[in-house]
Design an enzyme around this catalytic site. Structure first.
Site, PDB file in Angstrom:
ATOM      1  N   TYR A 136       0.829  -1.155  -0.039  1.00  0.00           N
ATOM      2  CA  TYR A 136      -0.195  -0.282   0.009  1.00  0.00           C
ATOM      3  C   TYR A 136       0.748   1.325  -0.095  1.00  0.00           C
ATOM      4  CZ  TYR A 136      -3.863  -2.995   1.671  1.00  0.00           C
ATOM      5  OH  TYR A 136      -4.875  -3.954   2.053  1.00  0.00           O
TER       6      TYR A 136
ATOM      7  N   THR B 119      -2.854  -6.737  -6.427  1.00  0.00           N
ATOM      8  CA  THR B 119      -2.644  -5.653  -5.474  1.00  0.00           C
ATOM      9  C   THR B 119      -2.868  -6.151  -4.198  1.00  0.00           C
ATOM     10  OG1 THR B 119      -5.058  -4.942  -5.297  1.00  0.00           O
ATOM     11  CG2 THR B 119      -3.856  -4.151  -7.238  1.00  0.00           C
ATOM     12  N   ASP B 120      -2.406  -5.354  -3.116  1.00  0.00           N
ATOM     13  CA  ASP B 120      -2.991  -5.537  -1.876  1.00  0.00           C
ATOM     14  C   ASP B 120      -4.228  -5.473  -1.877  1.00  0.00           C
ATOM     15  OD1 ASP B 120      -2.474  -6.150   0.751  1.00  0.00           O
ATOM     16  OD2 ASP B 120      -0.952  -4.777   1.226  1.00  0.00           O
ATOM     17  N   PHE B 121      -4.867  -5.931  -0.660  1.00  0.00           N
ATOM     18  CA  PHE B 121      -6.475  -6.188  -0.725  1.00  0.00           C
ATOM     19  C   PHE B 121      -7.061  -4.858  -0.228  1.00  0.00           C
ATOM     20  CE2 PHE B 121      -5.377 -10.174  -2.020  1.00  0.00           C
ATOM     21  CZ  PHE B 121      -6.475 -11.118  -2.074  1.00  0.00           C
TER      22      PHE B 121
END
Length: 593
Positions: A260, A296-298
């Site tokens: 992020y 991607t990060d969640f």
């Protein structure tokens, strides 16, 4: 059968055939990696809307029932998937489940899996062979219930002692972390892999995170939260943080997750790594030639709705001010393949129809995603045996292996008990009294004991907020009242103290008070007591420095290893002292490995 259904063909040929058959909507659905709750595991809904209505076929498991039940859940989802137009099987993924830390965003303890120490404890063993063996055992348990993607390991380095996710790393030293990561990935994915690459039907694909490195975070705050969104590189040391990722990619890691955080001070664009073309296209795809799946990060775009707890915000740091459509366009321009936590294919469809992305760009991602499904054997047999799952998860041999790794990770920091066999009565804190009773008579008052054995967690500042509470952050020093209490206890009765080092705690003053001081990274009570009573030798070595004060931490640079002044215990303790130069230390450790 269609060519994509033919197991005699290569994964490349099958993926190309299926890609040509997909509609834009089906392609977009493959680029969504949603979350799945199994809140009522004994009942199966007729539909999983994200799967049956939207066509999403990747899900991160947020909760997990007992192994046989989870296996039946997998099979039910695969039945639903088989009934869709092209029968694309579901890929289930999971955060870590084999340690001692529970955090609703990063790690889970449900499902009955065998327990080893946290990854930082794997690093403390300094034994790549043991780490590979335990990772292979983890993979067997995950496969048994249908999980085929591990949303781990973390290749981040623990150079900022305050960071709340150090327990998930392999420590502060780039060489040690690199060796452990390579072993871990080989264990998860298998040494040989399948005919089309590093993955095969017996693999669990590793999703390495958080590229290009999440450990150098400003003041140790975590980028799950807006106040932790900035990376910090005052030592211009990004290259050091990239080294474990290089080792992970060399070991064949199938997938990568950017973080992020905003990589401030690196010369790259100052937007979150997932939106950052410099990070993904420039570094990961360009410099490292990585052609696997980038997820991607969640909950980057939409936040997350937690059942019964409400909505959590998005983590789109650096682009919060942009319209959602522009954010989606940036992700696609950065060459992201999957949107973590998303079940809205229309975001990608709209990006293509509006001209923000081409369908050829979408095809490139879908090809990578399909290749992993084919390599993992999901198109040929996505089902698992519930009875075998019950026998495999938590099997005696794997539990014993996990306990061996726990024991090997335990670190003897200082002191010894001269005559533990003379102990008849015990006073304990944070230890199961029934377990302690195997070692002596448990008494309620310290003054009635021959020995006090106390287990403590490393200190942290409790934060406000639903998720903030789960991240241990802030000061690494015990409150003065707690330190005084421990010293008073040690003045009353000989004290054996074991501290759970999910972060590098400041233990100044405690070695002088305690007869025995241990550090653990996740270990059962009896394993700690065996070490206290001399029945087992603590075999671990510190995977980071333990600082002597918070002032030393605050004056250190977030991106530099071994940067706190006059640490109380050095990296590698209780081995030979580390040379003053961090670079020489790395070389020495590399020689030991």
């Amino acid at each position: 059968m269609a060519p994509y259904e033919d197991p005699r063909l290569s994964a490349e040929d099958r993926a190309a055939d299926l890609l040509a058959r997909l509609t834009l909507a089906e392609k977009a659905a493959l680029m969504c990696h949603g979350r799945l709750y199994t809140a009522q595991p004994d009942t199966f809904p007729e539909q999983c809307p994200a799967l049956t209505d939207a066509g999403v076929s990747h899900f991160l498991l947020m909760s997990m029932p007992a192994p046989a039940v989870m296996a039946r859940w997998n099979n039910h989802l695969q039945d639903l998937a088989a009934a869709t137009r092209l029968g694309i099987p579901v890929t289930l993924s999971s955060d870590p489940r084999h340690g001692f830390t529970s955090n609703p965003m990063t790690a889970h303890l449900s499902g009955g899996f065998s327990r080893g120490p946290e990854p930082i404890g794997l690093a403390a063993t300094a034994d790549p062979g043991l780490v590979a063996e335990f990772a292979a055992a983890m993979a067997r348990e995950l496969r048994a219930v249908g999980v085929r993607v591990a949303v781990h390991p973390m290749a981040d380095l623990a150079t900022e002692p305050r960071w709340g996710r150090i327990h998930g790393t392999f420590g502060e030293d780039a060489d040690l972390a690199s060796a452990m990561l390579a072993a871990y990935i080989r264990g998860l994915q298998g040494q040989a892999g399948g005919p089309d690459g590093v993955l095969g039907p017996d693999s669990v694909a590793a999703m390495v995170k958080h590229f290009p490195g999440g450990g150098a975070t400003a003041k140790g705050e975590d980028p799950h939260f807006s106040y932790g969104r900035f990376g910090a590189y005052p030592g211009s040391n990004l290259e050091y943080h990239l080294r474990p990722f290089e080792a992970a990619l060399d070991a064949g890691a199938a997938q990568v997750m950017p973080g992020y955080g905003i990589p401030v001070g690196t010369g790259m664009a100052e937007v979150g790594a997932c939106f950052n073309r410099d990070v993904i296209v420039g570094l990961l795809r360009g410099r490292y030639r990585f052609d696997g799946v980038v997820c991607t990060d969640f909950n980057l775009l939409a936040g997350m709705d937690i059942p019964g707890r409400g909505q959590l915000p998005a983590r789109n740091w650096g682009v919060e001010h942009l319209p959602l459509a522009e954010q989606v366009g940036m992700l696609l321009d950065a060459d992201v393949d999957q949107f973590g936590g998303e079940t809205r294919p229309e975001l990608i469809i709209d990006a293509v129809r509006s001209g923000r992305a081409t369908e050829a760009r979408v095809d490139a991602s879908v090809r990578r995603i399909l290749l992993d499904k084919f390599r993992l054997g999901l198109f040929d047999d996505p089902y698992v045996d519930p009875d075998a799952a019950a026998e495999t998860v938590g099997a005696a041999g794997t539990v014993a292996l996990g306990r061996t790794v726990q024991r090997r990770s335990l670190v003897g920091l200082s002191g010894t008990l001269a005559e533990p066999q003379a102990v008849r009565t015990l006073y304990v804190e944070n230890i199961d009294p029934q377990v302690a009773a195997r070692y002596g008579t448990v008494v309620a008052r310290p003054e009635d004991a021959d020995l006090a054995v106390v287990r403590l967690a490393a200190p942290y500042e409790k934060r406000e907020g639903l998720l903030e509470q789960a991240f241990h952050a802030g000061s690494l020093e015990f409150p003065e009242a707690e330190t005084a209490r421990l010293r008073a206890l040690a003045a009353t009765v000989p004290l054996a103290l074991c501290v759970f080092l999910d972060r590098p705690a400041v233990l100044t003053g405690l070695p002088e008070a305690a007869r025995l001081l241990l550090g653990d990274f996740g270990a059962a009570d009896d394993i700690v007591l065996d070490a206290v009573f001399g029945r087992a030798e603590p075999g671990g070595r510190l995977p980071f420095d333990l600082p002597s004060s918070m002032r030393a931490v605050e004056e250190s640079r977030e991106d530099m290893p071994f940067d706190t002044a006059d640490p109380l215990f050095r990296f590698g303790h209780p081995a030979a002292p580390r040379p003053d130069s961090a670079q020489r230390a790395e070389g020495a450790l590399h020689g030991r490995l």
